[in-house]
Design an enzyme around this catalytic site. Sequence first.
Site, PDB file in Angstrom:
ATOM      1  N   ASN A  12       0.977  -1.210  -0.208  1.00 38.44           N
ATOM      2  CA  ASN A  12      -0.164  -0.206   0.090  1.00 38.44           C
ATOM      3  C   ASN A  12       1.046   1.105  -0.225  1.00 38.44           C
ATOM      4  O   ASN A  12       1.409   1.652   1.049  1.00 38.44           O
ATOM      5  CB  ASN A  12      -0.881   0.005   1.319  1.00 38.44           C
ATOM      6  CG  ASN A  12      -1.965   1.143   1.483  1.00 38.44           C
ATOM      7  OD1 ASN A  12      -1.657   2.097   0.620  1.00 38.44           O
ATOM      8  ND2 ASN A  12      -2.733   0.879   2.202  1.00 38.44           N
ATOM      9  N   ARG A  93      -2.759  -2.009  -3.257  1.00 38.88           N
ATOM     10  CA  ARG A  93      -3.818  -1.097  -3.061  1.00 38.88           C
ATOM     11  C   ARG A  93      -3.600   0.038  -4.129  1.00 38.88           C
ATOM     12  O   ARG A  93      -2.398   0.726  -4.138  1.00 38.88           O
ATOM     13  CB  ARG A  93      -3.871  -0.225  -1.731  1.00 38.88           C
ATOM     14  CG  ARG A  93      -4.900   0.733  -1.731  1.00 38.88           C
ATOM     15  CD  ARG A  93      -4.824   1.551  -0.327  1.00 38.88           C
ATOM     16  NE  ARG A  93      -5.794   2.283   0.007  1.00 38.88           N
ATOM     17  CZ  ARG A  93      -6.321   2.917   0.863  1.00 38.88           C
ATOM     18  NH1 ARG A  93      -5.150   2.722   1.792  1.00 38.88           N
ATOM     19  NH2 ARG A  93      -7.285   3.857   1.162  1.00 38.88           N
ATOM     20  N   HIS A 180     -11.886   4.955  -0.553  1.00 36.88           N
ATOM     21  CA  HIS A 180     -11.903   4.179   0.714  1.00 36.88           C
ATOM     22  C   HIS A 180     -12.572   2.782   0.485  1.00 36.88           C
ATOM     23  O   HIS A 180     -13.265   2.331   1.405  1.00 36.88           O
ATOM     24  CB  HIS A 180     -12.502   4.789   1.904  1.00 36.88           C
ATOM     25  CG  HIS A 180     -11.622   5.961   2.540  1.00 36.88           C
ATOM     26  ND1 HIS A 180     -12.321   7.101   2.858  1.00 36.88           N
ATOM     27  CD2 HIS A 180     -10.265   5.975   2.856  1.00 36.88           C
ATOM     28  CE1 HIS A 180     -10.935   7.734   3.393  1.00 36.88           C
ATOM     29  NE2 HIS A 180      -9.974   7.056   3.470  1.00 36.88           N
ATOM     30  N   ARG A 241      -7.050  17.953   4.580  1.00 36.49           N
ATOM     31  CA  ARG A 241      -7.926  17.930   3.181  1.00 36.49           C
ATOM     32  C   ARG A 241      -8.845  18.880   3.702  1.00 36.49           C
ATOM     33  O   ARG A 241      -9.644  18.627   4.705  1.00 36.49           O
ATOM     34  CB  ARG A 241      -8.109  16.826   2.571  1.00 36.49           C
ATOM     35  CG  ARG A 241      -6.815  15.897   2.055  1.00 36.49           C
ATOM     36  CD  ARG A 241      -7.369  14.710   1.663  1.00 36.49           C
ATOM     37  NE  ARG A 241      -6.473  13.679   1.956  1.00 36.49           N
ATOM     38  CZ  ARG A 241      -7.028  12.189   1.965  1.00 36.49           C
ATOM     39  NH1 ARG A 241      -7.832  11.871   1.173  1.00 36.49           N
ATOM     40  NH2 ARG A 241      -6.078  11.478   2.435  1.00 36.49           N
ATOM     41  N   GLU A 381      -7.817  -2.978   5.347  1.00 34.54           N
ATOM     42  CA  GLU A 381      -7.586  -2.909   4.180  1.00 34.54           C
ATOM     43  C   GLU A 381      -6.755  -3.924   3.649  1.00 34.54           C
ATOM     44  O   GLU A 381      -6.708  -4.519   2.441  1.00 34.54           O
ATOM     45  CB  GLU A 381      -7.344  -1.636   3.616  1.00 34.54           C
ATOM     46  CG  GLU A 381      -8.415  -0.316   3.811  1.00 34.54           C
ATOM     47  CD  GLU A 381      -7.822   1.038   4.231  1.00 34.54           C
ATOM     48  OE1 GLU A 381      -6.882   0.960   5.018  1.00 34.54           O
ATOM     49  OE2 GLU A 381      -8.375   1.839   3.410  1.00 34.54           O
TER      50      GLU A 381
END
Length: 399
Positions: A12, A93, A180, A241, A381
């Site tokens: 990832n 990912r 996500h 963000r 994940e």
Amino acid sequence: MKTSPPRVLTLNAGSSSIKFAVYRVGDPLLLELHGKIDHIGLDGTHLIFHDTATDQQESLPVAVVDHSAAAMFLIDWLEGWKFFDAIWAVGHRVVHGMAHAEPTFVTTTLVGELHRITPYAPNHLPQELGLIQALHHRHPGLPQLACFDTSFHCTMPRVARLLPIPRRYEALGVQRYGFHGLSYAYLMEELVRLNDPAATKGRVILAHLGNGASLAAVCDGESLDTSMSFTPASGLVMGTRSGDLDPGLLAFLSKNDQVTPALFDRMINHESGMLGISETSSDMRDLLEQEATDVRSAEAVALFCYQAKKWIGAFSAVLDGLDTLVFSGGIGENSPQVRTRICQGLDFLGIELDEKRNAISAPVISTEGSRATVRVISTNEELMIARSVCRAMELSSAC
Ligand code: ADP
């Protein structure tokens, strides 16, 4: 010829880190090694790992200047791991997959396609592609699977995808994609495992609240809408963000503060969100600690909770009601205070928290009588990627 039981490596690559994990294939998948190289491109780059069989945990300084050097360092290091030869396949990912609704094996065609769409995710795709290509160069026979964060949302109806700008931009692929997705897919698999048909067949809001944060409206297992849009900078206010902004802001700032597109991009991705509001930290733990004595931190936390609540209201309308709300991600999994504030006043949606359960982040934090079930689920994940690799390689029926 591989002799040990097969292993699957997951990778990832983030903007300043590469996370990795190795699972031994079986029922269930067994996590044998995990870690990360972080602070890439900054001072103090380190490789941190945990070998779960020996319980060896270490942090090693790494002398690399950029992402591609970090990728080479990691591959060298993994090659020295005792079961490296037993790795049968690698799952990555990948932040953006445009129309790919399923994980896809890496081929020359896919690499070309990902290069072409790099402008859609310039802060992530170059690092992910660099890692895929470095590994292919060193181990051309090792199958690699790209697992896309956008795939989960491929079921969104057209009305949720359309962005209200001139139609011609749609031909360039400008639309809501949502992100996500690996986390959301994992949460939905957990709801299946928990044998909760009201959730798997019903109206669900998934709230992934970490440094990056988004929510998704899911019905009958399919994503109907999500707060992130064309890029992961959109939607809910996040650590650094901004989330959604008035589109007129770019023209205003460029005229009045000489803000160029590059500065604007840096501002909305790295200098905004709770960091921008608090002027001290993007980290929810810091902000909660400081809020009693610092009004800026208090406002950052308040804005985050207010916006999350607004999205829950909006998605309850999309779903015509709500059966299940799931909190996940570092904030969603660990902060009872934030969960309480987000859920305050949502009894009209059938959300009633049991504060004792909430205080210990119990798996179910709603009261017995609550019409909507509120759950806390730790997302994973990496495990989702490993399961996808096993399925694609038909490595084990357990996956
Ligand atoms: P990422 O998006 O980088 O994967 P995480 O899911 O790890 O992020 O979430 C990081 C966020 O979770 C940070 O804001 C951190 O402060 C917050 N967090 C972690 N533990 C707690 C806690 N106990 N209370 C409040 N916030 C927490």
